[in-house]
Design an enzyme around this catalytic site. Structure first.
Site, PDB file in Angstrom:
ATOM      1  N   THR A 120       4.382  -4.002  -9.715  1.00  0.00           N
ATOM      2  CA  THR A 120       3.790  -5.259  -9.231  1.00  0.00           C
ATOM      3  C   THR A 120       3.187  -5.995 -10.432  1.00  0.00           C
ATOM      4  OG1 THR A 120       3.287  -4.244  -7.108  1.00  0.00           O
ATOM      5  CG2 THR A 120       2.058  -6.239  -7.680  1.00  0.00           C
ATOM      6  N   VAL A 154       6.845  -0.558  -0.057  1.00  0.00           N
ATOM      7  CA  VAL A 154       6.895   0.590   0.846  1.00  0.00           C
ATOM      8  C   VAL A 154       5.478   1.070   1.135  1.00  0.00           C
ATOM      9  CG1 VAL A 154       9.188   1.349   0.190  1.00  0.00           C
ATOM     10  CG2 VAL A 154       7.218   2.103  -1.144  1.00  0.00           C
ATOM     11  N   LYS A 205       5.908 -11.022  -3.582  1.00  0.00           N
ATOM     12  CA  LYS A 205       5.272  -9.701  -3.405  1.00  0.00           C
ATOM     13  C   LYS A 205       3.749  -9.871  -3.362  1.00  0.00           C
ATOM     14  CE  LYS A 205       3.765  -5.463  -3.896  1.00  0.00           C
ATOM     15  NZ  LYS A 205       3.826  -4.474  -2.818  1.00  0.00           N
ATOM     16  N   ASN A 209       0.601  -9.412   0.171  1.00  0.00           N
ATOM     17  CA  ASN A 209      -0.707  -8.743   0.259  1.00  0.00           C
ATOM     18  C   ASN A 209      -1.843  -9.753   0.260  1.00  0.00           C
ATOM     19  OD1 ASN A 209       0.307  -6.120   0.459  1.00  0.00           O
ATOM     20  ND2 ASN A 209       0.599  -5.981  -1.745  1.00  0.00           N
ATOM     21  N   ARG A 212      -2.535 -11.056   3.732  1.00  0.00           N
ATOM     22  CA  ARG A 212      -3.361 -10.152   4.546  1.00  0.00           C
ATOM     23  C   ARG A 212      -4.816 -10.196   4.097  1.00  0.00           C
ATOM     24  NH1 ARG A 212      -1.442  -6.337   7.909  1.00  0.00           N
ATOM     25  NH2 ARG A 212      -2.658  -4.548   7.261  1.00  0.00           N
ATOM     26  N   CYS A 259      -3.612  -2.478  -3.358  1.00  0.00           N
ATOM     27  CA  CYS A 259      -2.644  -3.558  -3.108  1.00  0.00           C
ATOM     28  C   CYS A 259      -3.390  -4.815  -2.688  1.00  0.00           C
ATOM     29  CB  CYS A 259      -1.663  -3.109  -2.029  1.00  0.00           C
ATOM     30  SG  CYS A 259      -0.900  -1.539  -2.442  1.00  0.00           S
TER      31      CYS A 259
HETATM   32  N1  SAJ Z   1      -7.743  -3.942   6.712  1.00  0.00           N
HETATM   33  C1  SAJ Z   1      -8.726  -4.660   7.410  1.00  0.00           C
HETATM   34  N2  SAJ Z   1      -8.330  -5.404   8.494  1.00  0.00           N
HETATM   35  C2  SAJ Z   1      -7.026  -5.470   8.896  1.00  0.00           C
HETATM   36  C3  SAJ Z   1      -6.044  -4.724   8.163  1.00  0.00           C
HETATM   37  C4  SAJ Z   1      -6.428  -3.968   7.082  1.00  0.00           C
HETATM   38  O1  SAJ Z   1      -9.914  -4.624   7.085  1.00  0.00           O
HETATM   39  O2  SAJ Z   1      -6.735  -6.157   9.884  1.00  0.00           O
HETATM   40  C5  SAJ Z   1      -8.147  -3.178   5.522  1.00  0.00           C
HETATM   41  C6  SAJ Z   1      -7.841  -1.702   5.616  1.00  0.00           C
HETATM   42  O3  SAJ Z   1      -8.918  -1.028   6.232  1.00  0.00           O
HETATM   43  C7  SAJ Z   1      -7.704  -1.316   4.148  1.00  0.00           C
HETATM   44  C8  SAJ Z   1      -7.117  -2.575   3.508  1.00  0.00           C
HETATM   45  O4  SAJ Z   1      -7.362  -3.645   4.424  1.00  0.00           O
HETATM   46  O5  SAJ Z   1      -8.963  -1.084   3.570  1.00  0.00           O
HETATM   47  C9  SAJ Z   1      -5.622  -2.478   3.200  1.00  0.00           C
HETATM   48  O6  SAJ Z   1      -4.993  -1.859   4.297  1.00  0.00           O
HETATM   49  P1  SAJ Z   1      -3.430  -2.155   4.604  1.00  0.00           P
HETATM   50  O7  SAJ Z   1      -2.909  -1.138   5.498  1.00  0.00           O
HETATM   51  O8  SAJ Z   1      -3.294  -3.558   5.041  1.00  0.00           O
HETATM   52  O9  SAJ Z   1      -2.735  -2.125   3.172  1.00  0.00           O
HETATM   53  P2  SAJ Z   1      -2.141  -0.961   2.244  1.00  0.00           P
HETATM   54  O10 SAJ Z   1      -2.750  -1.183   0.912  1.00  0.00           O
HETATM   55  O11 SAJ Z   1      -2.237   0.391   2.814  1.00  0.00           O
HETATM   56  O12 SAJ Z   1      -0.585  -1.390   2.201  1.00  0.00           O
HETATM   57  C10 SAJ Z   1      -0.245  -2.714   1.881  1.00  0.00           C
HETATM   58  C11 SAJ Z   1       0.839  -3.143   2.835  1.00  0.00           C
HETATM   59  N3  SAJ Z   1       1.210  -4.518   2.588  1.00  0.00           N
HETATM   60  C12 SAJ Z   1       1.273  -5.336   3.649  1.00  0.00           C
HETATM   61  O13 SAJ Z   1       0.990  -4.966   4.785  1.00  0.00           O
HETATM   62  C13 SAJ Z   1       1.652  -6.745   3.345  1.00  0.00           C
HETATM   63  C14 SAJ Z   1       2.056  -2.305   2.611  1.00  0.00           C
HETATM   64  O14 SAJ Z   1       3.130  -2.784   3.427  1.00  0.00           O
HETATM   65  C15 SAJ Z   1       2.479  -2.373   1.167  1.00  0.00           C
HETATM   66  O15 SAJ Z   1       3.570  -1.515   0.946  1.00  0.00           O
HETATM   67  C16 SAJ Z   1       1.332  -1.954   0.270  1.00  0.00           C
HETATM   68  O16 SAJ Z   1       0.195  -2.795   0.545  1.00  0.00           O
HETATM   69  C17 SAJ Z   1       1.759  -2.161  -1.154  1.00  0.00           C
HETATM   70  O17 SAJ Z   1       2.218  -1.139  -1.726  1.00  0.00           O
HETATM   71  O18 SAJ Z   1       1.739  -3.289  -1.638  1.00  0.00           O
END
Ligand code: SAJ
Length: 426
Positions: A120, A154, A205, A209, A212, A259
């Site tokens: 990334t 992933v 990419k 993230n 989100r 991420c």
């Molecule tokens: N979180 C919240 N509220 C939400 C969703 C998540 O507070 O509604 C928090 C979670 O508790 C956590 C953080 O955000 O602390 C990140 O959690 P996550 O599950 O959204 O992200 P990652 O880091 O586990 O995975 C993300 C994912 N990217 C997306 O959903 C766009 C994953 O698909 C990617 O593969 C990964 O980043 C990456 O490798 O980039």
């Protein structure tokens, strides 16, 4: 396309599964890593990371002779760079591993090779950082060496599935480079392969993230507004999301992982004046650990109180505490002087330098259970133990993941912060 030679530089949670997957479909793969332990383990068919199904796959391809590991790159038809891109203290990208890997690869390049960066990276890294390294060695990126960026997308725990099924975005320094790279991934990817320019691949990419992170910041800001206006923020999110085109995310104690909490900064550093919303969203999410502790101090004004802290990882049902907001909450609570019983069934004692309690020990004489991670184990608490062993049966659930049935247990979440008006005298 099969039986071609591939050199994968960086055998981490992306490079190793990627190397094994190409080997599985017939490529002759050399994995390269600076970590001799990882190299030795791989050559024995073992792995140094945790990922479902990966060790079995590595064992098969190593025994078949399609995958081997070494400390130095080797000549190949194609190269994949999958090294870490951590961030500096000021949150700018540390590209030193990408630069070192590119320079280590240069002596082994031959005309017609394809080079892909999966790490990334900030927008324009391929054009402004990687391509000039190849040019300085006399190559013409896009003509005698094909150069592309193919970001990984992933999810840990599903890597071998998502490597095959996810859409892959392939961005070339020119069209023929993107086509060459796309041809490589077609050897095992069943998802769509979208061809574009390198900078678009880099930015898409990061935007996945960042999208989100910004939406989580919106939910977290709603919580702060709702506390002031005596509104149930969680009910508002639930109601609003009934709209067919609304998807308010969930608030929490902050955003963790390497991420969502990192990628937005790679955009900010390249366009700081334009990245107002993205930067403010990062600030909002980074403010949540302190916001949580402020709510706790309203609940428990006596700093000698004991708090049972439930959950240290950055999200539920994983063991990763790196970049976890729960760890920030823990530090802030310690600075406030509270006694803490810390319980996380997913974190091994050897991973932390403080004592991890059992459920029973953590709640004993505690005046609050503070839920910071939505592990499955927390969804139904042993309410009899809570009522019998806590000094004050109170749960503050920052992940809205606990179901409490006893009316004798005081329960708060991000939807009922306005009720924390009258601090409990303890
Ligand atoms: N979180 C919240 N509220 C939400 C969703 C998540 O507070 O509604 C928090 C979670 O508790 C956590 C953080 O955000 O602390 C990140 O959690 P996550 O599950 O959204 O992200 P990652 O880091 O586990 O995975 C993300 C994912 N990217 C997306 O959903 C766009 C994953 O698909 C990617 O593969 C990964 O980043 C990456 O490798 O980039």
């Amino acid at each position: 396309m099969n039986n071609r030679n591939l050199c994968v530089i960086g055998l981490g949670y992306i490079g190793l599964p990627t190397a094994a997957m190409f080997a599985k479909v017939g490529w002759n793969v050399t994995g390269v890593d600076v970590n001799p332990v990882a190299v030795d383990k791989l050559n024995k068919g073992e792995i140094h990371i945790e990922e479902d199904g990966l060790e079995d796959l590595v064992k098969i391809v190593v025994e078949a002779g399609s995958l081997r590991a070494q400390l130095q790159p080797t000549e190949a038809d194609c190269f994949i760079i999958a090294v870490p891109t951590p961030h500096h203290e000021d949150n700018t990208a540390d590209l030193s591993y990408v630069i070192e890997a590119t320079k280590a690869m240069v002596p082994f390049l031959k005309e017609g090779n394809t080079v892909i960066v999966e790490s990334t990276i900030p927008p324009r890294t391929i054009n402004d950082i990687v391509a000039p390294i190849l040019s300085e060695a006399g190559w013409i990126p896009g003509e005698d060496i094909y150069l592309a960026h193919c970001p990984e997308r992933v999810l840990p725990g599903r890597i071998l599935i998502e490597l095959v099924e996810n859409t892959r975005i392939v961005g070339g320094i020119n069209h023929v480079s993107a086509q060459r790279a796309a041809e490589m991934y077609r050897s095992f990817v069943t998802g769509a392969i979208l061809i574009t320019r390198a900078v678009s691949a880099e930015m898409s990419k990061l935007m996945e993230n960042t999208y989100r992170d910004v939406n989580i910041a919106l939910a977290n800001e709603l919580v702060k507004i709702s506390e002031k206006l005596d509104v149930d923020a969680l009910e508002v999110i639930q109601l609003a999301n009934h709209h067919p085109r609304v998807n308010l995310h969930q608030p929490g104690p902050g955003v963790g992982g390497h991420c969502l909490a990192v990628d937005p900064y790679f955009i900010i550093e390249k366009a700081p004046e334009q990245s107002i919303l993205i930067a403010n969203s990062r600030q909002i999410n980074n403010s949540m650990p302190k916001f949580v502790v402020n709510q706790v101090t309203k609940l428990l004004q006596d700093k000698n109180s004991k708090i049972a802290v439930f959950g240290l990882t950055y999200k539920g049902n994983i063991d990763d505490i790196r970049e976890s907001p729960a760890m920030d909450v823990l530090s802030l609570l310690q600075m406030e002087g509270y006694k803490l019983g810390i319980y996380d069934p997913h974190v091994k004692q050897e991973r932390v330098n403080f004592y991890l309690s059992s459920f029973e020990d953590a709640i004993a004489d505690a005046e609050c259970i503070l839920i910071l991670t939505d592990h499955s184990e927390f969804k139904q608490l042993d309410e009899e133990a809570v009522l019998n062993h806590m000094k004050n049966p109170l749960v503050f659930d920052t992940k809205n993941c606990v179901t409490i049935s006893s009316s004798k247990i005081n329960y708060y979440n991000f939807g009922s912060l306005a009720n924390i008006k009258s601090p409990l005298k303890v």
